[in-house]
Write an enzyme that holds these catalytic residues in place. Structure first.
Site, PDB file in Angstrom:
ATOM      1  N   GLY A 115      -2.185   9.969   4.307  1.00 23.33           N
ATOM      2  CA  GLY A 115      -1.092   9.049   4.041  1.00 23.33           C
ATOM      3  C   GLY A 115       0.087   9.377   4.936  1.00 23.33           C
ATOM      4  O   GLY A 115      -0.041   9.997   5.990  1.00 23.33           O
ATOM      5  N   ASP A 170       4.480   4.430  11.569  1.00 20.88           N
ATOM      6  CA  ASP A 170       5.255   5.661  11.431  1.00 20.88           C
ATOM      7  C   ASP A 170       5.253   6.516  12.694  1.00 20.88           C
ATOM      8  O   ASP A 170       5.826   7.606  12.710  1.00 20.88           O
ATOM      9  CB  ASP A 170       4.734   6.492  10.250  1.00 20.88           C
ATOM     10  CG  ASP A 170       3.284   6.931  10.418  1.00 20.88           C
ATOM     11  OD1 ASP A 170       2.619   6.437  11.338  1.00 20.88           O
ATOM     12  OD2 ASP A 170       2.823   7.748   9.599  1.00 20.88           O
ATOM     13  N   ASP A 217       1.724   3.351   3.214  1.00 24.85           N
ATOM     14  CA  ASP A 217       0.642   4.276   2.842  1.00 24.85           C
ATOM     15  C   ASP A 217       1.250   5.624   2.464  1.00 24.85           C
ATOM     16  O   ASP A 217       0.666   6.685   2.716  1.00 24.85           O
ATOM     17  CB  ASP A 217      -0.376   4.426   3.983  1.00 24.85           C
ATOM     18  CG  ASP A 217      -1.662   5.127   3.546  1.00 24.85           C
ATOM     19  OD1 ASP A 217      -1.912   5.194   2.325  1.00 24.85           O
ATOM     20  OD2 ASP A 217      -2.390   5.627   4.414  1.00 24.85           O
ATOM     21  N   ASN A 273      -7.190   2.883  11.355  1.00 27.11           N
ATOM     22  CA  ASN A 273      -7.390   4.172  10.712  1.00 27.11           C
ATOM     23  C   ASN A 273      -8.559   4.113   9.738  1.00 27.11           C
ATOM     24  O   ASN A 273      -8.722   3.146   9.005  1.00 27.11           O
ATOM     25  CB  ASN A 273      -6.117   4.618   9.986  1.00 27.11           C
ATOM     26  CG  ASN A 273      -4.980   4.895  10.958  1.00 27.11           C
ATOM     27  OD1 ASN A 273      -4.038   4.126  11.069  1.00 27.11           O
ATOM     28  ND2 ASN A 273      -5.076   5.990  11.663  1.00 27.11           N
ATOM     29  N   HIS A 278       0.848  -1.194   0.000  1.00 26.37           N
ATOM     30  CA  HIS A 278       0.000   0.000   0.000  1.00 26.37           C
ATOM     31  C   HIS A 278       0.881   1.241   0.000  1.00 26.37           C
ATOM     32  O   HIS A 278       1.385   1.671   1.030  1.00 26.37           O
ATOM     33  CB  HIS A 278      -0.894  -0.052   1.242  1.00 26.37           C
ATOM     34  CG  HIS A 278      -1.935   1.012   1.302  1.00 26.37           C
ATOM     35  ND1 HIS A 278      -3.074   0.883   2.064  1.00 26.37           N
ATOM     36  CD2 HIS A 278      -2.034   2.236   0.724  1.00 26.37           C
ATOM     37  CE1 HIS A 278      -3.817   1.966   1.937  1.00 26.37           C
ATOM     38  NE2 HIS A 278      -3.189   2.808   1.129  1.00 26.37           N
TER      39      HIS A 278
END
Length: 387
Positions: free
Chosen positions: A303, A241, A267, A212, A56
């Site tokens: 993202g 992240d 992402d 999310n 992704h």
């Protein structure tokens, strides 16, 4: 020939191992023999893991897959390759169906060329209530006929479609995708627990960036998160992240799903590998500040700017994962989901020589090899090592 490295193999970690590469593939990987190997590259103090597989990712290096421009797609793929992603999907964002079909035609050529592993359509078949960084006026229900049209536009390159199963046509579209051999992913959804279970029974096998863009867990209304975590048929994507998920939630997901069902993804949008500033994400504008991407209008997370080398380091240093579990989540599991385990995802004889070399102490990226060729990092090796 590579010697002296810590090798993270499917069977465990081998210290001071030997890895041989011939004609772009791994010829051998395991303990080194008692005698030095003439001409071998000495990687003492380094850790070698299989190339990362990203399910992704929307872009990088200032470029976006949603642009529908081949040169931008190549830039994005190259950016992530230099950070260890040797197998990458191209994720789109919500747009007009005609535009998505055009993008798919361009990206499918790069799949045929071996640059990309496939196309992931994220939107437009998602919930208005959970649309995140997708333009609300372009969203639509997952009409199976439209879903089929989009898949066919990719000319065999469509590998995954994210949709909200509670929408009209959602469950039927999940069944259609399963019949077409395309992964149905549950995401950007307002579905309840029961509907999510129905989606899995219909053939959905992925949770798009779990936690999310979906309802949170409630003790009387568990929602999609619990349904997706508890079913052994589902691979859950996690964005590691430090922005999308707290490290405690990452550990919770690994504990609930097990290391064999987690895929760490980026992402990432176009700002990955770049600095702060303004960037497009499909038809929307994103501001990146302090490495965090948010929509200019509304402020939703848009993202990430993550690369998988950073995700790997965070997994072991912040998330507390073992090297073997981190490799599963970044390489073996996503490779298996895509049906690519015979070629990539682990350090085993016969597979492509897709390697990531890390510093054993810091876990920082040192070098990347794809198909037996060094992509980056040769300048980080001393002349004595390459002699």
């Amino acid at each position: 020939m590579l010697t002296g490295a810590r090798l993270v193999l499917p069977t465990g970690v081998v210290e001071g191992g030997l890895l041989a590469v011939e004609r772009g593939r791994i010829a051998a990987a395991g303990p080194a023999g008692p005698s030095p190997v003439p001409g071998a590259l000495d990687l003492t103090g380094r850790t070698v893991v299989p190339g990362f597989v990203d399910l992704h990712v929307h872009g990088g290096g200032g470029a976006s897959y949603a642009s529908g421009v081949a040169e931008e797609a190549l830039t994005a793929a190259r950016t992530h390759l230099e950070h260890g992603t040797t197998t990458t999907m191209a994720s789109t964002v919500t747009g007009e169906i005609e535009e998505l079909c055009r993008q798919a035609a361009v990206l499918s050529e790069l799949v045929e060329d071996g640059v990309l592993a496939g196309i992931h359509f994220e939107g437009p078949f998602i919930s208005h209530q959970r649309c995140g960084a997708h333009r609300p006026d372009l969203l639509r229900d997952p009409d199976p006929a439209v879903v089929r049209r989009l898949v066919h536009a990719a000319r065999g390159a469509a590998r995954m479609v994210t949709l909200a199963p509670e929408l009209p046509g959602g469950l039927e579209s999940v069944r259609l995708l399963a019949d077409l051999g395309v992964i149905a992913a549950v995401g950007h959804t307002d579905a309840d627990y029961a509907t999510t279970l129905k989606a899995v029974e219909a053939g959905a096998t992925v949770a798009t960036h779990l936690f999310n863009a979906m309802p949170a867990i409630h003790h009387r209304d568990p929602g999609p998160i619990v349904a997706l975590l508890e079913d052994e048929r589902v691979t859950v994507e996690l964005v590691n992240d430090g922005v999308h998920l707290h490290s405690a939630v990452l550990q919770l997901a690994f504990g609930a799903a097990g290391a064999s069902r987690v895929a760490l993804i980026t992402d990432a949008m176009g700002a990955a590998g770049m600095g702060d500033g303004l960037y497009p994400l499909g038809p929307l504008e994103v501001r990146v500040a302090g490495g965090v991407a948010r929509l200019v209008e509304g402020g939703s997370i848009a993202g990430s700017t993550l690369t998988l080398d950073t995700a790997f380091k965070r997994a072991v240093t912040v998330g507390g994962l073992s090297l073997t579990d981190a490799v599963r989540a970044l390489s073996a599991n996503p490779a298996a989901l895509l049906g690519l385990s015979a070629e990539v995802g682990s350090l085993e004889a016969g597979k492509y020589a897709d390697l990531v070399v890390l510093d054993s102490a810091s876990h920082d990226l040192v070098a990347v090899m794809r198909r037996g060729r060094w992509v980056t990092g040769a300048d980080r090796l001393t002349p004595a090592q390459v002699a």
